[in-house]
Write an enzyme that holds these catalytic residues in place. Sequence first.
Site, PDB file in Angstrom:
ATOM      1  N   LYS B  74      -1.325  -7.281  14.084  1.00  0.00           N
ATOM      2  CA  LYS B  74      -1.431  -6.020  14.812  1.00  0.00           C
ATOM      3  C   LYS B  74      -2.758  -5.929  15.565  1.00  0.00           C
ATOM      4  CE  LYS B  74      -1.642  -2.619  12.216  1.00  0.00           C
ATOM      5  NZ  LYS B  74      -1.311  -1.864  11.037  1.00  0.00           N
ATOM      6  N   THR B  76      -4.712  -8.446  16.316  1.00  0.00           N
ATOM      7  CA  THR B  76      -4.692  -9.532  17.296  1.00  0.00           C
ATOM      8  C   THR B  76      -3.945  -9.100  18.563  1.00  0.00           C
ATOM      9  OG1 THR B  76      -4.727 -11.107  15.480  1.00  0.00           O
ATOM     10  CG2 THR B  76      -3.986 -11.942  17.620  1.00  0.00           C
ATOM     11  N   ARG B  97     -10.658  -0.309  14.292  1.00  0.00           N
ATOM     12  CA  ARG B  97     -11.442   0.190  13.162  1.00  0.00           C
ATOM     13  C   ARG B  97     -12.531  -0.788  12.754  1.00  0.00           C
ATOM     14  NH1 ARG B  97      -6.519   0.691   9.356  1.00  0.00           N
ATOM     15  NH2 ARG B  97      -5.823  -0.863  10.867  1.00  0.00           N
ATOM     16  N   LYS B 108     -11.025 -13.611   1.307  1.00  0.00           N
ATOM     17  CA  LYS B 108     -11.605 -13.948   2.600  1.00  0.00           C
ATOM     18  C   LYS B 108     -11.409 -12.804   3.581  1.00  0.00           C
ATOM     19  CE  LYS B 108     -11.907 -18.900   2.879  1.00  0.00           C
ATOM     20  NZ  LYS B 108     -11.886 -20.005   3.845  1.00  0.00           N
ATOM     21  N   ALA B 276      -5.857   3.875   4.936  1.00  0.00           N
ATOM     22  CA  ALA B 276      -4.576   4.241   5.539  1.00  0.00           C
ATOM     23  C   ALA B 276      -3.629   4.849   4.508  1.00  0.00           C
ATOM     24  CB  ALA B 276      -3.946   3.029   6.201  1.00  0.00           C
ATOM     25  N   PHE B 304      -1.354  -0.146   8.581  1.00  0.00           N
ATOM     26  CA  PHE B 304      -0.046  -0.435   7.968  1.00  0.00           C
ATOM     27  C   PHE B 304       1.080  -0.434   9.006  1.00  0.00           C
ATOM     28  CE2 PHE B 304      -1.875   1.566   3.848  1.00  0.00           C
ATOM     29  CZ  PHE B 304      -2.520   0.386   3.539  1.00  0.00           C
ATOM     30  N   PHE B 384       4.765 -17.477  16.867  1.00  0.00           N
ATOM     31  CA  PHE B 384       4.232 -18.424  15.900  1.00  0.00           C
ATOM     32  C   PHE B 384       4.843 -19.780  16.213  1.00  0.00           C
ATOM     33  CE2 PHE B 384       3.666 -20.430  11.743  1.00  0.00           C
ATOM     34  CZ  PHE B 384       2.376 -20.053  11.445  1.00  0.00           C
ATOM     35  N   TRP B 412      -2.312 -15.206  20.837  1.00  0.00           N
ATOM     36  CA  TRP B 412      -3.058 -15.889  19.786  1.00  0.00           C
ATOM     37  C   TRP B 412      -3.481 -17.271  20.287  1.00  0.00           C
ATOM     38  CZ3 TRP B 412      -2.679 -20.375  16.897  1.00  0.00           C
ATOM     39  CH2 TRP B 412      -3.510 -20.437  15.761  1.00  0.00           C
TER      40      TRP B 412
END
Lengths: 559, 559
Positions: B74, B76, B97, B108, B276, B304, B384, B412
Amino acid sequence: MAEYKSDIEIARAASKMPILEIGAKLGIPSEDLLPYGHDKAKVSADFIRSVQGRPNGKLVLVTAINPTPAGEGKTTTTVGLGDGLNRIGKKAAVCIREASLGPNFGMKGGAAGGGMAQVVPMEDMNLHFTGDFHAITAAHNLLSAMIDNHIYWGNELGIDTRRVAWRRVMDMNDRALREIVCSLGGVANGFPRQGGFDITVASEVMAILCLATDLKDLEKRLGDIIVGYRRDKSPVYCRDIKADGAMTVLLKDAMQPNLVQTLENNPAFVHGGPFANIAHGCNSVAATTTALKIADYVVTEAGFGADLGAEKFFNIKCRKAGLKPAAVVIVATVRAMKMNGGVNKEDLGKENVDAVNRGCANLGRHIENVKQFGVPAVVAINHFTTDTEVEIQAMKDFVASQGSEAVLCKHWANGSAGIEDLAEKVVKIAESGSAQFSPLYPDEMKLFDKINTIVQRIYRGSEAIADKSVRDQLHAWEAAGYGHLPVCMAKTQYSFSTDPNLRGAPTGHAVPVREVRLSAGAGFIVAICGEIMTMPGLPRTPSSEKIRLNDEGFIEGLF
Amino acid sequence: MAEYKSDIEIARAASKMPILEIGAKLGIPSEDLLPYGHDKAKVSADFIRSVQGRPNGKLVLVTAINPTPAGEGKTTTTVGLGDGLNRIGKKAAVCIREASLGPNFGMKGGAAGGGMAQVVPMEDMNLHFTGDFHAITAAHNLLSAMIDNHIYWGNELGIDTRRVAWRRVMDMNDRALREIVCSLGGVANGFPRQGGFDITVASEVMAILCLATDLKDLEKRLGDIIVGYRRDKSPVYCRDIKADGAMTVLLKDAMQPNLVQTLENNPAFVHGGPFANIAHGCNSVAATTTALKIADYVVTEAGFGADLGAEKFFNIKCRKAGLKPAAVVIVATVRAMKMNGGVNKEDLGKENVDAVNRGCANLGRHIENVKQFGVPAVVAINHFTTDTEVEIQAMKDFVASQGSEAVLCKHWANGSAGIEDLAEKVVKIAESGSAQFSPLYPDEMKLFDKINTIVQRIYRGSEAIADKSVRDQLHAWEAAGYGHLPVCMAKTQYSFSTDPNLRGAPTGHAVPVREVRLSAGAGFIVAICGEIMTMPGLPRTPSSEKIRLNDEGFIEGLF
């Protein structure tokens, strides 16, 4: 009497130069200054590395008599002297400590000098500044969280939960957090145990940041922190918890000294602020050593009076960082002499030469003490409007009788123009090369003997006394390889003795050492002689009730 | 297969422009940008005031299907779309945010997009950034300290110490602080009572900062916070404790939005980061409204999936700030459709058109839901490498059957060049003026009916169910004048139901409301439907064990 502006009015009216131009005065290229707003910047680690080969400028320590409610003006004199040295043509920088956020919400704040001798931006410096203390809080509490997390997941290291030595910190005056029981609420929240919070400036991480020479040294020292003990009393280190790397990452920016400016647009480094009781009370080694590489004169200060502040500056900071101070300025006031001579605060406005003469005993003791370290001292009489000529002369005569010199300084009212004489005197001393600094005791002296040396030679007490348990603990640390560490005395700042009401120059008092603590990362043994408060509380009517933004967007009530 | 660089490698290789030049793209004069280093800046309150008279640009919300372990991208896509809009000649800014510090030491981190669609400086954004969250922590805990201090000094307000509602916060994953007993240790430390810590992003101060329009509004909302109750259950406000002014002073800089840049040197505002679940999960109103005044297009996101994030964005943020979104992008992936269609994570690499078709039910539900708010939606298929042509076509066909359109996006891998089609489509929708935004329910609807409306129209459940005590509480708040507030749902993000394992598009489920809370300062009622964790813990092997500076001074292990 002329109408005086308040410190904050003066600070707001300051004509600040862009911080890049302040940096340029010291030859710091703009790409090596990381700006925080237009008037604050951090000096890059790359630049610091690049100047290491240069010779050092001359280091001047500003210290004081035992503090009195009359106020001595140590920071004000430090800033004023920096401006004064620049005025007489020396490239000088000031190095002072950062202010703690929390206490500003208790009593009125302001730790950036006063009058015409201030460092700006004063408001930022008393709020978040460049975030260094927040970073220290985060690094400290990450270790705390990782310790309890380690215990939660099986406690492979065998930490005795009754002997976790690492507390948590917050930059706030919050007495409710002094003693807590944490990990309540059932299995998911861990094993209940006693804990508590100190104020951030009392964190060993703060002391470490202020003594570390670079990020490598910082990480090593963080790893050396003792976080607790096993049932067999063997120590568990931060390194065992594997927190040292992440803490270093959190402190990466905080390690870079902050550059700001005085009202007269001279450079001032404001970096670090460890407690002056359970820690050494000096600004960072990183700032001081960097300033020495790029300025001809560096003026710095140490917390409290010379018995605590200068002693720790010499025996801890200078010893560890290899610093060789060229001169010491001891700040005193006519009013403080009178208080030491038995006058009440209400009567300080009346001339009282006898009281000045009586009170000078305290000043004389500090002059003697400083000379024990091989550094020549000059006295700065920080002028106050009610001082009379005769009182000032009495102080000057006394100091002359001690083989030193007292110089009247009017930097509070007149800025650098009011402190030229002191600046000239300091230069004369520094350039004479008469300073032959050496610490008071050698590394290899036994720990209790180090304490006793300070008690007898600085405090002029009869001896340090301690229970067997305290002495056994010191022996145990010697056996464990910590015997070479210097001692950090935690004692009242108001007296040479442990009785805060005993002013002047007492002798022969015993100094009880109630407890000793090992700050293995910072690299000193703390000897606690009296009540030490590591988490202050707020007063009945905290200043935070009055602090607000007014309709013009200015902060009210903070100063 | 080509060798891909990691996000952090791409971020470090970014060719950043000086932040002043990024600001200049939006017409922000350099004196109105307060720099934090060379690549971050805060936009001055003065500048924000000066642009209030201007018309607004067009607001685009990026939301998503219910999150799956496959990852939707989201942020990205938000960043990519911002770059895409700039590429096709629109002056566009991104609003996202800030990341919370604490969780980065557990798993990570990395909350700044990914691949060729990132915001930089990524490392700073995942560490202290510009100190906003530290300021929120300090403001929150100042109030906490002042409450206990008030009780300590006589409790004039008559606070029932069993009913102190205001906890403390820390930006750290520290389960040991969830439930504590504080003020132990005797008279000097206060009255022992139960308390605890939440993570900073769960603070009501965070929600307030993100909803406040300016410093005046901020102070008013802070004053409205309910800190606890008396024995007669009447509320005690932050204003009664007199903490609102000082908290505002602490938050003065944090209120100013932060400007950074994308990898393609387009402006990105990164400001605020409320939870959220117990809060509304959107970036700050201050950043969004400022961006709308100076950019033609503003792309923002909400936490979310659309059932939680978009619903709160519309019903809370847009309602309160008077925002009128022009278009919505729903991010979905072929992999996530397959997971919703019943495929295990290990098998996601295999073509499975049937599973895609089955999983599209979840996507369809979100498209329908968004349209209920009167805003047209377009679907972004975040590409992807394992996606097949047939699978992508299946998704496109499904979305077309819903009267919407799905656009394949390769930002991406390719940055703005990979998302031109989506940018064109978004512009077409936004410029058509077809959006007729209105919230789902009116202010004057009863509180429980508001909850029920969300349950039935968004979650497609049978009804909200609640104990009498919960309904009585809602009636009491209506009587006290809080009935006009919107509702902030705290529910699992993984399902339309309260069962996180129930994927797809379930219907007819009851939604139990276990507890309700009043955030009087933020201005919403929180309805808690399930377990809500407000202080996370660290995993068995936290990532902090691996985080360190390597020999080149780069951070390892954080990403």
